[in-house]
Design an enzyme around this catalytic site. Structure first.
Site, PDB file in Angstrom:
ATOM      1  N   HIS A 158      -3.615  -5.665   1.184  1.00 17.52           N
ATOM      2  CA  HIS A 158      -2.879  -5.861   2.443  1.00 17.52           C
ATOM      3  C   HIS A 158      -2.786  -7.337   2.817  1.00 17.52           C
ATOM      4  CE1 HIS A 158      -2.466  -1.659   3.925  1.00 17.52           C
ATOM      5  NE2 HIS A 158      -3.506  -1.447   3.136  1.00 17.52           N
ATOM      6  N   CYS A 216       0.841  -1.201   0.000  1.00 13.94           N
ATOM      7  CA  CYS A 216       0.000   0.000   0.000  1.00 13.94           C
ATOM      8  C   CYS A 216       0.878   1.254   0.000  1.00 13.94           C
ATOM      9  CB  CYS A 216      -0.970  -0.051   1.182  1.00 13.94           C
ATOM     10  SG  CYS A 216      -2.330   1.114   1.032  1.00 13.94           S
ATOM     11  N   GLU A 271      -0.810  -8.639   5.015  1.00 13.58           N
ATOM     12  CA  GLU A 271      -0.604  -8.778   6.463  1.00 13.58           C
ATOM     13  C   GLU A 271      -1.921  -8.695   7.230  1.00 13.58           C
ATOM     14  OE1 GLU A 271      -0.410  -6.091   4.830  1.00 13.58           O
ATOM     15  OE2 GLU A 271      -1.133  -4.429   6.080  1.00 13.58           O
TER      16      GLU A 271
END
Lengths: 259, 963
Positions: free
Chosen positions: A211, A96, A213
């Protein structure tokens, strides 16, 4: 083999460093969160890391364009040590805001020339959006981070994620090189050819808007899951690179024995 | 050296869509302002005091998307030629985040400069000068914060705007002199003094000060007293002695709020309340490793003046409350609730009734939403729960509730309990974060008064999320290194409140205001003392750690200044350049204020006041409709329709711990990523029912609690491990000549407090934190020039937080055809207070609440969670609306086997859920819940009931209409 050690950059408005470190740790890496000012005070310490993650967030409040001031800071404060790290072919992921910084640094798509041929422009629908998307890895992708992956879901959370190229030819070149790593299954932000993530020609520098994670466990799936500790799709991306480093190390050891 | 002007043009690859706000504004100009504007284009502007063009271009412009211009440039647009150009820049002293960040960027490149940011807006269409002015004033710039220069396009290009470039600069000639003020003056003069200095002190209070300061006092002293004694800081009304219909109540807070918690704690022998009502936030223990802090604040007055800045500083402010809880908690979730005038207000014939000087409802909505978006997203805190509630009575003052949940470890690395703080005599007082400016002077006292047209511009501020994020990272680092002993936020009242309150820990403090970093020179000592400039915290640092503390601050890029020390002198001593400017005994400041005595009456519900009645012309003519038509109308009512597009602008997943996203009944945060146990989560829900205040605030309070609790129950929360927060926002409840409704409003407040006490003790749930805001009124003129005065609906927001067992949370949408649908909690009776009653002007009783029955049901639901395919609480709109929402979410149909009338379909009786259960579990389910199914989930895309078939796509389209 020894556990690979990743540096996770923090500070100045980066805000996904903790979950990025947690995901890398869950994937088997040793993850160290380092404040960019601490790193700037000792940039040579970069050399002891095997990989780097530039996490998501709003570095410098997204002012002057997302990732711009972080990129300037990396260039001016980490300087040569950072570019040596890149030249040493150590894996780097920009998620990002980290992706935006890699693009502003000129490291994507061409780290060799650092020529600025792409940008992440404001979303076509006109603002920040948080939603889950389905991602399709390209068949010919050289990206080490997404190797062997099939269609999977991750959340996007950004206002400036629309991939734009200075000319159409760049897209064709990247596609033919296998540098387009991930595409959205549907148009979510007006991105060129629905591109969600891409890598450098070596496949080691990887930038993506979604994302990974944020979906290391089923606990954070888009809808509540009963098996909440089971792995989420994002974990695979980090496991891939840990596996790659392990295999790479084996090869190096093997190559060493040949001598 | 002269300053340079840089204009940033978007080039072709950037595309035409430069942010949806420009298109939204153009549409709004046409629809709401009646200005024939076809389009708006924007060019960013920066002004810098230093730098060469080629260096600056690389910093300010992206080579693929933009081009930088440093000299005369006429822009070409796809829209043709513009009619007007509006040049917008910040006023001097207003926080300019892009400018500050740009200066940092230049410094990284070795260029030391000041930078100011702004925008050029190009207006296209057949508009005239008056139209351009209207667009500039209403949409492009807030006059309190920004300066807008409007030019016909030709005139704009005729000037050389790149010559004689000037940056806004605060020029203050005031010297640092302290004024001595005598209070030995007549009552009228005291009143005038209070008004002129924006003290918000009554004549009686000033006389009380006079008694203690016979020879007069300094302006610094008087200002400190005014901040500390403001309604905002002191909650005088909640602590007042009240004559309620002849019965004496000694403090609503003690009698109802605090006592509810004490009684629940005692009767249920609760062991998980760590800190309630004493710290910046309530602290509870739902986990063996970490504690949870929670706080909800309001930021109504600032949001009325500048919705964006008000909401932004509100959310950042409540984050700081959490950062100042215990020895500093990490914010892990935000909540936001807006009570606003409906976005489609005013209808064309109602424009003249709108309050003058207040932003149009749609602008308020967009502004507060953007403020919460930027505040949460840029700080990396997920927004996991919230609500929008629309009613016309919020047109004079919007209510903006912002909340934050934080996580504290039980113990810090050095073994100290993280929930406890204690400053010691000799500890240094550090002010960290931002510098002080004139912005934010008198926030506390201003919000303790009604809004009129002459609100002070300095009460408005813009927040700086980047600075605050750095402060947060730094403080959590310093906390874990054990570098400080106590901490609090600088909120209302600035240093006067933070230092004044912390001084009570050691019984004294001394600071020198000349040591405070300032944004610009010329601030007087009293201004430094009470300014509410943002992003600041006050920290007590043991002298041995002072150097390490400063070093860590510098490493994090955070400003920290040692401004004094804690003492045991019994006084708050304030110096300026070593000269004493205030000396105030702490006991006088904190404990001497005489209890307020107020009158309250309650004689039953009353219809709306005149202002609101005037603006409801349309509604009163709406006739009853068939149930299917009514359902579709309800589904698109602003209070019910989907808010998805607004909620998706909030990052609700950062920190990777959001288990239930904010589209369900309540949000759930997983605690493992925050150091908690793997199986633990926490649910957050909210409830409010302001329209019931017109019937009976007693019921209103109970409905609010019940809705918040239903939210957490539907999100898998344990009703036996659930805490509550109360946030009251009331119209002025102090009776006076100017406020003839005061005693009745206070009566309403008493009723609400009674209801709150009864339901908290009935449900066995403690209140752990709360806040009240008591001056939510508008007094002024409407746009037609008539005098108007009206307050908000008496509003109580209840927030609930409960422990969740991970893996047990059901979804709220129908999952499988053949599942049986049940309505748990009974049919309810009475349309009073419902959205249906509001739309169709039905007068009816509101359904009663059966607390014993409800809490028993919630416990049974919690035990039986694995049985449910879906679980959704019935709230706004009633049963049929909740059922429709479960259908839409799961793309399923429903066939009902019971006959419905309007009451059964749309009453909003509390304590109810629409659930679905696999047919195979019918018997087990029947043993726990003695109810019969009301229908079946189907694969047919329709809702069938009473012989009516309503297609799902129609239902879905109505609900998704949004605003």
């Amino acid at each position: 083999m020894s556990q690979p050690v990743f540096l996770i950059l923090s500070g100045d408005g980066i805000n996904c460093e903790r979950e990025t470190a947690a995901a890398l740790a869950a994937a088997g890496a040793k993850a160290e969160i380092v404040h960019i000012n601490d790193l700037a005070a000792r940039p040579d310490s970069l050399a002891r890391f095997d990989g780097m993650a530039i996490p998501g967030g709003f570095s410098f409040g997204d002012e002057l364009g997302s990732g711009q001031i972080l990129a300037l800071k990396i260039r001016h404060k980490l300087g040569k040590n950072f570019f040596d790290f890149i030249a040493a072919r150590k894996p780097v992921i920009g998620i990002c805001n980290g992706f935006q910084a890699l693009v502003k640094l000129g490291l994507l798509p061409y780290p060799e020339t650092q020529k600025r041929v792409m940008a992440l422009a404001p979303n076509a629908q006109g603002g920040f959006i948080d939603r889950w998307v389905t991602l399709q890895p390209a068949q010919n992708s050289v990206c080490k981070w997404t190797e062997g992956m099939e269609t999977f879901d991750l959340p996007i959370r950004h206002g400036e994620g629309r991939v734009v190229f200075s000319e159409d030819a760049i897209y064709h070149e990247l596609r033919d090189n296998g540098q387009i790593a991930l595409s959205y299954a549907e148009d979510v932000n007006g991105s060129h050819k629905r591109i969600a993530g891409l890598c450098d020609p070596s496949g080691l520098i990887f930038g993506l808007m979604p994302h990974p994670e944020a979906f290391a466990h089923q606990a954070t799936h888009r809808t509540p899951q009963r098996a909440f500790m089971a792995a989420g799709a994002g974990l695979r991306i980090f496991k891939n690179i840990v596996y790659y480093l392990a295999e790479n190390q084996k090869e190096k050891i093997y190559a060493g024995r040949q001598h | 050296m002269t300053a340079l002007r840089i204009e940033i043009e978007n080039t072709a690859p950037a595309g035409r869509n430069q942010g949806g706000r420009l298109e939204k504004w153009a549409a709004e100009a046409r629809e709401t302002l009646n200005v024939p504007l076809t389009a708006i284009a924007e060019v960013k502007v920066y002004k810098t005091t230093n730098g060469k063009a080629e260096d600056l271009a690389a910093v300010f412009a992206d080579p693929v998307l933009q081009q930088a211009h440093f000299s005369h440039k006429e822009y070409r647009f796809l829209h043709g030629a513009p009619a007007f150009v509006v040049d917008v820049g910040f006023r001097a002293g207003v926080t300019d985040n892009p400018g500050h960040a740009a200066a940092e960027a230049l410094a990284l490149c070795g260029i030391e400069a000041r930078v100011a940011s702004g925008s050029l807006y190009f207006l296209f269409g057949e508009l005239d000068a008056a139209g351009a002015e209207k667009v500039a004033r209403e949409l492009l710039a807030n006059d309190l914060l920004q300066k807008a220069e409007i030019y016909p396009a030709n005139d704009f290009y005729a000037r050389d705007r790149f010559k004689n470039v000037k940056l806004p600069e605060v020029v203050r000639t005031a010297d640092a002199r302290v004024e001595k003020i005598s209070l030995d003056i007549a009552d009228g003069a005291l009143e005038a003094l209070s008004r002129q200095r924006c003290l918000a002190l009554t004549v009686d209070e000033l006389k009380h000060v006079r008694g203690a300061f016979k020879t007069g006092l300094t302006d610094v002293e008087l200002e400190i007293i005014a901040q500390s004694w403001s309604e905002h800081c002191r909650h005088k009304i909640f602590g007042a002695e009240i004559d309620y219909n002849g019965e004496k109540i000694d403090s609503l807070y003690k009698t109802f709020v605090k006592r509810a918690t004490q009684d629940v704690k005692r009767s249920r022998k609760l062991g998980w309340l760590v800190s309630v009502f004493s710290d910046n936030a309530g602290i509870v223990r739902f986990d063996d490793h970490i504690d949870l802090c929670i706080k909800v604040e309001t930021h109504n007055s600032p949001s009325a003046l500048d919705p964006y800045g008000g909401a932004l500083t509100g959310i950042l402010g409540v984050n700081r409350d959490i950062l100042g809880a215990g020895l500093g908690a990490r914010p892990v979730a935000n909540t936001d609730v807006f009570c606003l005038a409906p976005p489609d207000m005013p209808a064309r014939d109602e424009e003249q009734f709108m309050p003058r000087g207040v932003k149009a409802p749609k602008r308020v909505l967009e502004g507060v939403h953007k403020g919460v978006e930027d505040g949460g997203n840029k700080s990396g805190i997920p927004t996991v729960n919230g609500a929008f509630f629309f009613d016309r009575d919020y047109a004079g003052k919007p209510l903006v509730f912002v909340g934050t949940v934080g996580v504290l470890p039980h113990a810090l690395p050095d073994g100290r309990k993280a929930a406890e703080k204690q400053a010691n005599v000799g500890d240094r007082i550090f002010m960290i974060g931002g510098a002080i400016g004139a912005d934010g002077i008198h926030g506390a006292t201003f919000s303790s008064m009604e809004i009129d047209e002459n609100a002070p511009a300095t009460a408005v501020q813009i927040g700086d999320p980047l600075t605050q994020k750095r402060v947060t990272d730094f403080l959590l680092d310093a906390r874990d290194l054990g570098l400080y002993s106590a901490i609090t936020d600088n909120g209302a009242g600035g240093l006067s409140s933070s230092v004044g309150e912390m001084a009570q820990m050691t019984n004294g403090a001394e600071i020198d205001l000349a040591l405070c970093p300032v944004k610009y020179p010329g601030l007087k000592p009293w201004e430094l003392m009470v300014s509410e400039s943002q992003e600041r915290m006050t920290v007590a640092v043991p002298p041995k750690h002072a150097k390490a503390f400063l070093d860590r601050a510098e490493r994090h890029g955070v400003s920290a200044a040692d401004i004094g020390s804690f003492t045991d002198s019994g006084n708050l001593e304030v110096l300026y350049n070593k000269e004493r400017v205030a000396s105030l005994p702490l006991d006088f400041l904190h404990d001497s204020l005489p209890q307020m005595k107020l009158k309250a009456t309650w004689d039953g519900g009353r219809p709306r006041a005149n202002w609101s009645a005037q603006t409801r012309l349309q509604d009163r003519t709406r006739k009853a409709e068939n149930l299917d038509a009514a359902l579709l109308r309800l589904l698109q009512a602003p209070n019910i329709t989907s808010k998805e597009k607004w909620v998706r602008a909030y990052d609700h997943e950062v920190q990777a711990a959001t288990h239930v996203k904010p589209f369900a009944d309540g949000g759930v945060i997983w605690l493992k990523p925050h150091g908690g146990a793997e199986e633990n989560g926490v649910a957050i829900g909210c409830g409010l029912a302001p329209r019931l205040s017109l019937h009976d605030p007693y019921l209103m309070a109970q409905y609010a609690v019940d809705e918040a609790v239903r939210n957490i129950v539907a999100a898998g929360g344990d009703p036996d491990m659930c805490c509550l927060l109360d946030n009251f926002c009331w119209p002025d409840p102090v009776q006076s000549e100017k406020n003839p409704e005061g005693a009745y409003r206070l009566g309403q407040l008493v009723r609400a407090c009674q209801g709150l006490y009864d339901v908290c003790t009935g449900y066995g749930m403690p209140l752990v934190s709360g806040k009240d805001s008591m001056k939510n009124d508008f007094k002024g003129k409407d746009k037609g020039g008539r005098d108007i005065a009206f307050g908000v609906l008496p509003t109580l927001l209840v927030t609930a937080m409960a422990r969740v067992k991970m893996g047990s949370v059901p979804v709220n949408r129908f999952c499988a055809a053949g599942d049986l649908i049940y309505l748990l909690g009974g049919a309810g009776k009475g349309l009073g207070g419902s959205e249906y009653a509001h739309i169709y002007n039905v007068r009816d009783n509101a359904p009663a609440i059966d607390m014993e029955h409800n809490i028993a049901l919630y416990r049974r639901i919690h035990q039986a969670l694995p049985l449910f395919s879906s679980l959704h609480d019935v709230s706004e709109g009633g049963m049929l609306v909740a059922l429709s929402e479960s259908m839409i979410g799961g793309s399923k149909g429903a066939k009902l086997s019971v006959a419905l009338d309007a009451d059964a379909s749309f009453n909003e009786a509390p304590g109810r859920f629409i659930v679905s259960v696999p047919a195979a579990k019918r018997e087990t389910f029947g043993k726990i819940f003695t109810v019969q199914p009301i229908g079946t989930v189907t694969d047919d895309a329709e809702l069938s009931f009473n012989g009516i078939s309503l297609p799902l796509d129609k239902i879905s389209a109505a609900w998704k209409k949004g605003f």
